[in-house]
Structures are given as structure tokens and as C-alpha cells.
Design a protein around this motif. Structure first.
Motif, short mmCIF file in Angstrom:
data_model
loop_
_atom_site.label_atom_id
_atom_site.label_comp_id
_atom_site.label_asym_id
_atom_site.label_seq_id
_atom_site.Cartn_x
_atom_site.Cartn_y
_atom_site.Cartn_z
N SER A 154 41.51 -75.47 0.32
CA SER A 154 41.35 -74.02 0.16
C SER A 154 41.98 -73.34 1.36
N LEU A 155 42.21 -72.03 1.24
CA LEU A 155 42.73 -71.29 2.39
C LEU A 155 41.79 -71.41 3.58
N ALA A 156 40.50 -71.60 3.29
CA ALA A 156 39.51 -71.77 4.35
C ALA A 156 39.56 -73.18 4.96
N ARG A 179 40.51 -68.46 -11.84
CA ARG A 179 39.97 -67.11 -11.98
C ARG A 179 41.07 -66.22 -12.54
N SER A 180 40.85 -65.74 -13.74
CA SER A 180 41.86 -64.92 -14.40
C SER A 180 42.12 -63.66 -13.59
N MET A 190 43.81 -70.16 -8.60
CA MET A 190 42.95 -71.32 -8.42
C MET A 190 42.05 -71.04 -7.23
N ILE A 191 40.76 -71.16 -7.45
CA ILE A 191 39.86 -70.89 -6.33
C ILE A 191 38.83 -72.01 -6.16
N ASP A 192 38.37 -72.12 -4.94
CA ASP A 192 37.31 -73.06 -4.58
C ASP A 192 35.99 -72.49 -5.12
N THR A 244 33.17 -71.50 -2.56
CA THR A 244 33.35 -70.47 -1.53
C THR A 244 34.13 -69.26 -2.04
N GLY A 245 34.81 -69.40 -3.18
CA GLY A 245 35.64 -68.30 -3.66
C GLY A 245 36.98 -68.21 -2.96
#
Lengths: 157, 157
Positions: free
Chosen positions: A130-132, A144-145, B114-116, B119-120
Motif C-alpha cells: 500500500s502507499l502506507a 473501490r469504484s 485498488m485499496i488496502d 487501512t483504505g
């Protein structure tokens, strides 16, 4: 399953497959990543028929992945070069090679390592994060649309 | 170009393409990554003929990417699940989706992020790096043959 319908599909994977996922196209790209530029060299490496190779190259050029240009200003011969769009397939090509190394060879039969030319350091296994910074597996990811109010499209990578 | 010869090819990309690179197989894998397990659901999502779907699934099962197992101990119905080998295609699937998002859509038309889930946080763009941490582009990478004395196989990703 119509090939043409895929190119306009609303899914980025489907569109990618439509453009580069054809059997043969991925091997042409492998050669292009390896530095091959000439029709005859592609043909020699792949052992593919000239007609089929010409078709595949044409599609990759029309799709923007390869650029066809004269070898010199007044030359009749042409060469095929990866465009920026083509170069950007690097993570996919690396992912495919690393996966093949891990699962379709034994440690003893892996033919080659990818290394950083300037330092000799090996290419690291690609990891999805993830970016995190959290390492993600399939179960961690959902789509997530982007359509307002459309909610989520379910867990999918 | 013989398909059979590819499976035994000395190149991990060629072997991977032979197993999963067929048109249709990548879309089946996309569905599997999205959580699809039933034949009828694959069929509905892909609009592919039942015969062709059965062939592709069989190949993926035989190749070790999917596992076919009864839905319950005494059930006649089966489901298809990604094996560890199949799950390990995640970086490739993510690479393909990210590339498609970047090059085959406009920022306005990208259908989903695409998301985690926990955590979002969005999935980060895949980057090819050396073990030493340097970001690599195609020109930075070469193949080093593992065969003693074979030298290098040329610059290739």
C-alpha cells in the motif's frame, strides 16, 4: 468471447490482455525488452512465421507499445522500439520472469538472474504494497469504484 | 512457434506465457483473484463458451495454478481455488491492472482504485528495485546466466 469487445472493456486487465496478452505478443515484448529491434531478429529468436510476426508487431505499434521507424533517415529498413508506454511494462515483465523462476523452474535450473548492471545487485522480488507501506496479499485488496455512489466492486486485485 | 515447445523452454517468461499467457486464461485468473470459484460464475462473467472455459480451467489446474475440489465432502459440484502458486501471481495481476489504468484509460475513466481493505490506503505503483534499493529501469537490468562460465546473456528484463 469477442476479442474486439475486450479492447473497450471497462476493466484495465481486460484491455491490457486485449492489447498485449495474445500468445506471441508477450514473447515479442520479452525480445524487445532484451534489446531486439529488427524484424529478422524477432523472427529468428521466436521461430514464428513472418506473417504472424508482422500481424503482432502491427498490433503492438498501433496500440502504442512499440514504435516503428526507419533505421536511418533515408533507410528502407525499419526498427521496432519500445515506446514509453512499452517501457512501462517493465514491472509486468519482471513479475512474469520472477514468477516463472519460482514456480516453473527448480533453484538449480533457473537460467539467469536479473541484476542491476551498475552495482551487480540482484533485482528484488516485486512486492505489492500500500502507499502506507504495508505488504499486501490478495485478501487485503479490494476494488473501490470511482463512480460516485457506485460503492465497492468487491474484493479483487 | 509450437506451444508445446514453449512449456519446456529455457526462459521463465516463455514458460509463464505457455501456462497462463493464453488469451482467456489471464481473464480467468482475474476472476479468480476477484473471488470467483464456480464454473457457472466464470462462465457468466467471461461470456466464454463452456467448452473453452473447461479447457482453460483444466490447463490451469494441471499447471498447478488452480485447485479443483468438491464444494463439500459429498458434493458433486466443484470449485476452483487459487493455489499458493496462483496467489503468487498477485504482482503480475497488479502490474497489469496498473499499466492498463495508466495507458488504456484516462484519469477520468479509470474504473476503480485498488485499496488496502484494512487501512483504505491505495495500492502503490509497483516499482522494480534492486536488493540494494535502487529504482531500476529497463536499461539498468541485465541477465546474468547461472551457468558457470557462460558469462552474461545480454541486457534483458
Amino acid at each position: 468471447m469477442e476479442r474486439n469487445s475486450l479492447a473497450g472493456a471497462a476493466c484495465p486487465v481486460a484491455r491490457s490482455v486485449s492489447l498485449i496478452g495474445e500468445w506471441g505478443s508477450l514473447l515479442i515484448l520479452r525480445e524487445a525488452f532484451g534489446g531486439t529491434t529488427r524484424f529478422d531478429d524477432f523472427q529468428r529468436s521466436l521461430g514464428i512465421s513472418r506473417n504472424l510476426l508482422a500481424l503482432r508487431l502491427k498490433k503492438l505499434v498501433e496500440g502504442g507499445v512499440l514504435e516503428r521507424r526507419p533505421v536511418a533517415a533515408d533507410a528502407k529498413r525499419h526498427e521496432y522500439r519500445l515506446t514509453r508506454m512499452g517501457e512501462d511494462l517493465l514491472p509486468m515483465m519482471v513479475a512474469m520472469r520472477q514468477w516463472g523462476d519460482r514456480w516453473l523452474f527448480t533453484p538449480e535450473t533457473v537460467p539467469a538472474d536479473m541484476i542491476d548492471t551498475s552495482t551487480g545487485s540482484q533485482v528484488a522480488p516485486l512486492e505489492v504494497r500500500s502507499l502506507a507501506g504495508r505488504t499486501l496479499s490478495r485478501g487485503d485488496i479490494r476494488l473501490r469504484s470511482r463512480k460516485a455512489g457506485a460503492g465497492t466492486a468487491g474484493k479483487q486485485a
